[in-house]
Scaffold this motif. Structure first.
Motif, PDB file in Angstrom:
ATOM      1  N   ASP A   1      -3.660   4.399  10.157  1.00  0.00           N
ATOM      2  CA  ASP A   1      -3.197   4.624   8.782  1.00  0.00           C
ATOM      3  C   ASP A   1      -2.828   6.092   8.591  1.00  0.00           C
TER       4      ASP A   1
ATOM      5  N   VAL B   1      -6.586  17.388   8.012  1.00  0.00           N
ATOM      6  CA  VAL B   1      -6.782  18.418   7.003  1.00  0.00           C
ATOM      7  C   VAL B   1      -8.257  18.787   6.874  1.00  0.00           C
TER       8      VAL B   1
ATOM      9  N   THR C   1      -2.529   7.899   5.932  1.00  0.00           N
ATOM     10  CA  THR C   1      -3.413   8.617   5.005  1.00  0.00           C
ATOM     11  C   THR C   1      -4.671   9.075   5.735  1.00  0.00           C
ATOM     12  N   ALA C   2      -5.218   8.185   6.545  1.00  0.00           N
ATOM     13  CA  ALA C   2      -6.424   8.523   7.298  1.00  0.00           C
ATOM     14  C   ALA C   2      -6.134   9.661   8.283  1.00  0.00           C
TER      15      ALA C   2
ATOM     16  N   MET D   1       0.007   9.031  -4.090  1.00  0.00           N
ATOM     17  CA  MET D   1      -1.301   9.670  -4.130  1.00  0.00           C
ATOM     18  C   MET D   1      -1.341  10.869  -3.193  1.00  0.00           C
TER      19      MET D   1
ATOM     20  N   LEU E   1       0.816  -1.203   0.000  1.00  0.00           N
ATOM     21  CA  LEU E   1       0.000   0.000   0.000  1.00  0.00           C
ATOM     22  C   LEU E   1       0.850   1.254   0.000  1.00  0.00           C
TER      23      LEU E   1
ATOM     24  N   ALA F   1       0.371   4.860  -1.973  1.00  0.00           N
ATOM     25  CA  ALA F   1      -0.355   5.772  -1.103  1.00  0.00           C
ATOM     26  C   ALA F   1       0.396   7.088  -0.978  1.00  0.00           C
TER      27      ALA F   1
ATOM     28  N   ALA G   1      -2.316  14.476  -4.139  1.00  0.00           N
ATOM     29  CA  ALA G   1      -3.351  15.155  -3.382  1.00  0.00           C
ATOM     30  C   ALA G   1      -2.837  16.489  -2.856  1.00  0.00           C
TER      31      ALA G   1
ATOM     32  N   LEU H   1      -6.338   6.285  14.600  1.00  0.00           N
ATOM     33  CA  LEU H   1      -6.120   6.380  13.158  1.00  0.00           C
ATOM     34  C   LEU H   1      -4.745   5.803  12.859  1.00  0.00           C
TER      35      LEU H   1
ATOM     36  N   GLN I   1       1.433  18.055   3.064  1.00  0.00           N
ATOM     37  CA  GLN I   1       0.022  18.238   2.728  1.00  0.00           C
ATOM     38  C   GLN I   1      -0.682  19.004   3.848  1.00  0.00           C
TER      39      GLN I   1
ATOM     40  N   ASN J   1      -5.860  12.925   6.317  1.00  0.00           N
ATOM     41  CA  ASN J   1      -7.177  13.370   5.853  1.00  0.00           C
ATOM     42  C   ASN J   1      -8.015  13.906   7.002  1.00  0.00           C
ATOM     43  N   ALA J   2      -7.972  13.200   8.143  1.00  0.00           N
ATOM     44  CA  ALA J   2      -8.789  13.622   9.280  1.00  0.00           C
ATOM     45  C   ALA J   2      -8.331  14.987   9.785  1.00  0.00           C
TER      46      ALA J   2
END
Lengths: 511, 313
Positions: free
Chosen positions: A235, A244, A237-238, A10, A3, A7, A14, A233, A260, A241-242
């Motif tokens: 991961d 941001v 990525t999670a 990405m 992954l 990831a 992103a 969390l 990011q 995202n959470a």
């Protein structure tokens, strides 16, 4: 593992996409500036939950934070590492540092109504010493515990332990209700005297744990939010995202994901906690004979272009070093910082002097959790001076027991740069897990003994230990790692020395 | 029919026993020193030994398996070594999330793939070519990439959906709906293209059969041929494809759940496996095997109902 790279790619895409619309993202936080009420909630993205809420099972580092939500500790460690009163108001050693007397608060109750007093503290110490938790060694030096009177507890030690006061601000200092200690229910629901109590009905273990502020908490200064939610969390990525998208107020990221977060207005609090590098554990040459020669170990140290490695592996987020003690520890020595500079010629000379110009071969295990490119870079730089680094199969669950069983002569690992006595017992003394071959010399042992009996000067005395292990190249430290802790502008966060994740007391609503 | 079901159930139980034993023994060999991992890297050998006794790791392996099996048969799957949570409780809070997600995705995939697949087979032309290209593209892009794209666009940039789960105890249907939309969309986009392609092939194969030509020569309308005969004959192949997709989806859902931080079975499975949390891994395995067995049984029953020939054999 499959992954991870896509990831990251990405995440990079992103972050490019986000750069275009960064201006509209923080707007959700702008509105909060006007009316900062005491009703603010705090939501933290955490990597994993405690194994058990029984305080005897508490851990250190970033795993300590969840316990601080529900439990008070005897001493409070300030962000800079100084120790302050908490449940203990005063504490004092006898002359030879073998009896520690603590004065306790008398106005504190646990969330089940039980009263905190010397008997409760004794019950906690006794339970901690029996319950076989991951930090049981924190009270290893304690011989017996006595409740002298209602607000005085006395710890008698078998030998001085320069870290004991520090430990009382960590796992060993967490105080739970004596009625609940060791019961089945405390494993899933904490019963402490801390600022927040768990709202079990709103919590899902493994997903999110919700806590609400205790109404009659004794120290309102430490209770800055109306509720605290810990969202698991695992991961990255999670987590990114959470953060941001505003679902969590703060979390830990890495340099790549951090870009990011910065692009969308998140604030970085960076501090250094771990160092990474090689642990040249087989200093007696039991498995890899050449490692017994200090010149070979020094050659390994001269082989690394540390700054380039840091830039490649962690985008430059860290500081190169040749010592394994950190600047906050007291054992740090400025001159050792660049004791080993990049000098491949010198490395080759040293190998030739030691009689190994034909080459040396070393095996290291691959650790899936570590940056995979790091070992590849080390392998390449070592091969330039004539040392072959064979990277073995990845290990996970067997790692610690394999280390203890002397399976690896050398490992690459990230290690905590903690208090000197803690680090000595983890990495240097003959009892240390990461000294499985139990190498020592009378000279080193004398230096270690000096630290143990050093009392308030223990940290300073550890400088000599630092000089010894650096000069004898027990390790090949590369750099100290910047921890990338990000938070939204809605809250303020003070980094905690020697902790990747700040203590719970270091968060406050933004002013 | 009853004997058919009984036979399938018996073989299901045999599979369950075999898989549970294999998993148990394989975990034993791959999990190393669990006790050491639990008590931490600074624990003394005595501490490690005490933890082993506490967890029963000092008992012979065979004895441990049968004692696990004995409790499991009575519905007690033990307690997690790493979270202290009873395994049945951990599963019961997570199974609904995964089930709702997988079965919603499956239902949408079945309907959309059938519509597109049949249209491509009957109409051919551009729809057909599109389905074939989409099948290749859909196969090449993993579900988690779609998931990350969706979350970047619809959650972070547009803010229509939460980036990670908002499902909590007592959360209303709205929380479930908004939390599961993006993950389900990621699963659907990945599954529809392949499913449509398979259904298209099955329908075309039927359309080329002699009985279709015979029916046509008798002047029976095209729509009657399609709905009464062709689809009924093509259904078993389509069902099998979908059931395989559902079972495959149980793997894909693991990553999707991690990205969206959904409190489903996936993250639990990953974490417990890497930690060597044997009671939890066993619970997840048993649950997954039961789902696979039930799905296969249901597919067989549906096939038998659609196609009498299957029942006879």
């Amino acid at each position: 593992m499959t992954l991870r790279k896509p990831a990251l790619a990405m995440a990079a895409i992103a972050s490019l996409a986000l750069a275009g619309c960064a201006s509209n993202t923080p707007s959700s936080t702008g509105g909060g500036d006007g009316g900062q009420g005491q009703a603010q909630t705090l939501t933290l993205g955490i990597l994993g939950e405690p194994r058990s809420w029984d305080p005897s099972q508490a851990h250190v580092g970033h795993v300590l934070q969840p316990y601080q939500v529900a439990y008070d500790s005897l001493l409070l460690r300030e962000p800079d590492g100084a120790l302050s009163p908490m449940l203990a108001t005063e504490w004092e050693y006898n002359e030879d540092n073998t009896v520690l007397t603590l004065d306790l608060r008398t106005d504190v109750t646990f969330s089940d109504g039980a009263k905190f007093d010397a008997e409760a503290a004794k019950a906690n110490f006794d339970h901690f010493r029996e319950a076989n938790g991951p930090q049981m060694n924190q009270l290893r030096a304690v011989d017996s515990v006595a409740a002298v009177d209602e607000d005085t507890v006395e710890l008698t030690l078998s030998a001085p332990d320069p870290s004991l006061e520090f430990y009382l601000s960590q796992a060993a200092g967490l105080m739970g209700s004596p009625a609940a200690l060791g019961t089945e229910s405390i494993t899933t629901e904490p019963v402490g005297s801390g600022p927040y109590v768990m709202d079990k009905a709103s919590s899902v273990p493994g997903s999110q744990l919700v806590f609400t502020a205790r109404e009659d908490y004794w120290n309102k200064d430490l209770q800055k939010f109306s509720s605290v939610t810990l969202k698991t969390l695992a991961d990255i990525t999670a987590r990114t995202n959470a953060l941001v998208s505003g679902q969590v107020d703060a979390t830990i990221l890495d340099p790549k994901a951090g870009k990011q977060a910065e692009g969308s207005g998140m604030i970085l609090e960076s501090n250094q906690v771990d160092w990474t590098g090689l642990l040249l554990m087989d200093r007696g040459g039991e498995v890899v004979e050449p490692l017994a020669d200090v010149r070979v170990r020094q050659a390994i140290n001269y082989a690394f272009d540390r700054q380039t490695i840091l830039d490649q592996v962690r985008l430059g987020r860290g500081s190169v070093t040749s010592q394994m003690f950190g600047p906050d520890s007291g054992a740090w020595v400025e001159d050792l910082e660049d004791r080993y500079t990049y000098d491949p010629e010198k490395a080759k000379e040293l190998l030739a002097e030691a009689g190994y110009s034909s080459g040396v071969t070393i095996e290291v295990p691959a650790l899936p959790a570590e940056e995979p490119t790091l070992l590849a870079v080390l392998k390449q730089q070592l091969s330039d001076v004539g040392i072959t680094l064979n990277v073995g199969a990845p290990t996970t669950t067997t790692f610690t027991s394999d280390v203890a069983a002397k399976k690896y002569p050398v490992i690459q690992y990230n290690l905590f740069q903690g208090e000197p006595w803690v680090a000595i017992n983890q990495l240097i003394s003959t009892q240390a897990l990461y000294n499985p071959f139990k190498t020592t010399t009378p000279e080193l042992q004398a230096l270690i003994d000096d630290v143990q009996t050093g009392g308030t000067e223990a940290a300073e005395k550890a400088q000599a230990v630092n000089e010894y292990v650096t000069e004898n190249a027990w390790f090949a430290p590369l750099f100290r790692i910047d921890q990338m802790y990000y938070h939204s502008p809605k809250i303020s966060v003070t980094p905690q020395v020697q902790q990747a994740v700040p203590s719970i007391y270091n968060y406050a609503p933004a002013k | 029919m009853t004997s058919f079901i009984l036979k399938r159930l018996a073989s299901g139980i045999a599979v369950l026993l075999t898989v549970s034993a294999l998993t148990f023994f394989l975990l034993y060999f791959s999990s190393g020193n669990i006790a050491r991992n639990i008590v931490g890297d600074q624990a003394s050998p005595e501490q490690v030994a005490a933890k082993e006794v506490e967890l029963g790791l000092d008992q012979p392996l065979i004895f441990r398996y049968f004692s696990w099996l004995g409790s499991a048969v009575q519905g007690d799957l033990g307690t997690s070594w790493f979270t202290s949570e009873p395994v049945t409780q951990a599963l019961s809070s997570r199974v609904p999330v995964t089930m709702v997600m997988v079965f919603t995705a499956m239902l949408i995939i079945a309907i959309v793939a059938a519509l597109i697949g049949v249209a491509a087979a009957v109409r051919r032309g551009w729809i057909d070519r599109l389905v074939q290209v989409a099948a290749v593209v859909g196969d090449a892009i993993p579900g988690f990439v779609i998931g990350i794209l969706l979350v970047t666009l619809f959650a972070i940039q547009l803010g229509f959906f939460p980036a990670t789960s908002t499902i909590s105890p007592g959360a209303g249907a709205t929380a479930w709906l908004i939390s599961l939309t993006l993950p389900v969309a990621a699963l659907v986009l990945n599954g529809v293209t392949g499913g449509a392609q398979q259904i298209r092939s099955a329908v075309i194969k039927q359309l080329e059969r002699d009985y279709v030509r015979t029916l046509r020569s008798r002047g029976i309308s095209e729509s009657e041929i399609l709905f009464k005969h062709v689809l009924r004959s093509a259904a078993p192949a389509g069902l099998t494809v979908l059931s395989l997709q559902l079972i495959g989806m149980l793997g894909g859902v693991v990553i999707i759940e991690s990205i969206f931080a959904l409190p489903g079975l996936g993250p639990l499975a990953v974490l417990s496996t890497t930690q060597g949390d044997l009671p939890v891994v066993m619970g997840v395995v048993i649950y997954t095997v039961v789902v696979v067995i039930v799905v296969n049984l249901v597919v067989d029953l549906l096939n038998g109902w659609l196609n009498p020939k299957v029942r006879v054999s």
